[in-house]
Design a protein around this motif. Sequence first.
Motif, mmCIF file in Angstrom:
data_model
loop_
_atom_site.group_PDB
_atom_site.id
_atom_site.type_symbol
_atom_site.label_atom_id
_atom_site.label_comp_id
_atom_site.label_asym_id
_atom_site.label_seq_id
_atom_site.Cartn_x
_atom_site.Cartn_y
_atom_site.Cartn_z
ATOM 1 N N UNK A 51 0.744 -1.244 0.000
ATOM 2 C CA UNK A 51 0.000 0.000 0.000
ATOM 3 C C UNK A 51 0.776 1.297 0.000
ATOM 4 N N UNK A 52 2.059 1.241 -0.187
ATOM 5 C CA UNK A 52 2.855 2.464 -0.157
ATOM 6 C C UNK A 52 3.796 2.456 -1.360
ATOM 7 N N UNK A 53 3.472 3.228 -2.362
ATOM 8 C CA UNK A 53 4.257 3.222 -3.597
ATOM 9 C C UNK A 53 5.707 3.618 -3.362
ATOM 10 N N UNK A 54 5.959 4.482 -2.400
ATOM 11 C CA UNK A 54 7.316 4.949 -2.136
ATOM 12 C C UNK A 54 8.234 3.798 -1.732
ATOM 13 N N UNK A 55 7.697 2.764 -1.098
ATOM 14 C CA UNK A 55 8.530 1.651 -0.643
ATOM 15 C C UNK A 55 9.085 0.840 -1.809
ATOM 16 N N UNK A 56 8.413 0.866 -2.952
ATOM 17 C CA UNK A 56 8.880 0.117 -4.117
ATOM 18 C C UNK A 56 10.113 0.773 -4.742
ATOM 19 N N UNK A 57 10.372 2.012 -4.409
ATOM 20 C CA UNK A 57 11.545 2.712 -4.931
ATOM 21 C C UNK A 57 12.802 2.392 -4.123
ATOM 22 N N UNK A 58 12.629 1.757 -2.972
ATOM 23 C CA UNK A 58 13.767 1.448 -2.111
ATOM 24 C C UNK A 58 14.371 0.097 -2.464
ATOM 25 N N UNK A 59 15.688 0.019 -2.386
ATOM 26 C CA UNK A 59 16.376 -1.270 -2.502
ATOM 27 C C UNK A 59 16.083 -2.057 -1.224
ATOM 28 N N UNK A 60 16.278 -3.359 -1.258
ATOM 29 C CA UNK A 60 15.983 -4.200 -0.093
ATOM 30 C C UNK A 60 16.747 -3.756 1.152
ATOM 31 N N UNK A 61 18.027 -3.398 0.995
ATOM 32 C CA UNK A 61 18.805 -2.972 2.161
ATOM 33 C C UNK A 61 18.311 -1.631 2.701
ATOM 34 N N UNK A 62 17.853 -0.738 1.816
ATOM 35 C CA UNK A 62 17.285 0.537 2.257
ATOM 36 C C UNK A 62 15.984 0.317 3.007
ATOM 37 N N UNK A 63 15.179 -0.597 2.512
ATOM 38 C CA UNK A 63 13.918 -0.918 3.179
ATOM 39 C C UNK A 63 14.175 -1.491 4.568
ATOM 40 N N UNK A 64 15.184 -2.336 4.681
ATOM 41 C CA UNK A 64 15.511 -2.916 5.984
ATOM 42 C C UNK A 64 16.013 -1.842 6.945
ATOM 43 N N UNK A 65 16.809 -0.899 6.474
ATOM 44 C CA UNK A 65 17.260 0.209 7.325
ATOM 45 C C UNK A 65 16.073 1.035 7.808
ATOM 46 N N UNK A 66 15.128 1.304 6.919
ATOM 47 C CA UNK A 66 13.920 2.045 7.305
ATOM 48 C C UNK A 66 13.132 1.269 8.351
ATOM 49 N N UNK A 67 12.985 -0.018 8.139
ATOM 50 C CA UNK A 67 12.236 -0.860 9.075
ATOM 51 C C UNK A 67 12.903 -0.865 10.451
ATOM 52 N N UNK A 68 14.214 -0.982 10.477
ATOM 53 C CA UNK A 68 14.936 -0.958 11.757
ATOM 54 C C UNK A 68 14.791 0.389 12.450
ATOM 55 N N UNK A 69 14.823 1.468 11.671
ATOM 56 C CA UNK A 69 14.645 2.810 12.230
ATOM 57 C C UNK A 69 13.264 2.946 12.858
ATOM 58 N N UNK A 70 12.229 2.525 12.138
ATOM 59 C CA UNK A 70 10.865 2.605 12.665
ATOM 60 C C UNK A 70 10.732 1.724 13.901
ATOM 61 N N UNK A 71 11.341 0.561 13.885
ATOM 62 C CA UNK A 71 11.316 -0.332 15.040
ATOM 63 C C UNK A 71 11.896 0.358 16.273
ATOM 64 N N UNK A 72 12.998 1.089 16.083
ATOM 65 C CA UNK A 72 13.620 1.804 17.210
ATOM 66 C C UNK A 72 12.761 2.979 17.682
#
Length: 94
Positions: A51-72
């Motif tokens: 549901x978020x088009x912006x996430x498709x522009x991220x590479x897998x490692x960038x997405x994981x960094x974002x996920x870890x940031x949100x988790x923190x």
Amino acid sequence: MEISRRHTSAQVMKDLDDCGFHDIEKHTLWEVRQIHISKEKLLADIRARLGRSILHALEDDELEKLTLYINDCITEERDIVEMDRWTIWRAVKR
């Protein structure tokens, strides 16, 4: 990236005025996109790029960094309300 995809509100209002509209009003609405019952559900949703088009522009490692940031950033376990902001302009043609 999101900024480059959208016109500023000032530009939209100027363009409406230039096209012969008056009484221009800007309204902001918030729509509940999803209520996540836990942080883990939110993070799984983000990792799945749902549901978020912006996430498709991220590479897998960038997405994981974002996920870890949100988790923190999310420290409390409670319902997480995810919302989208919409802007509507209303104007009257001269």
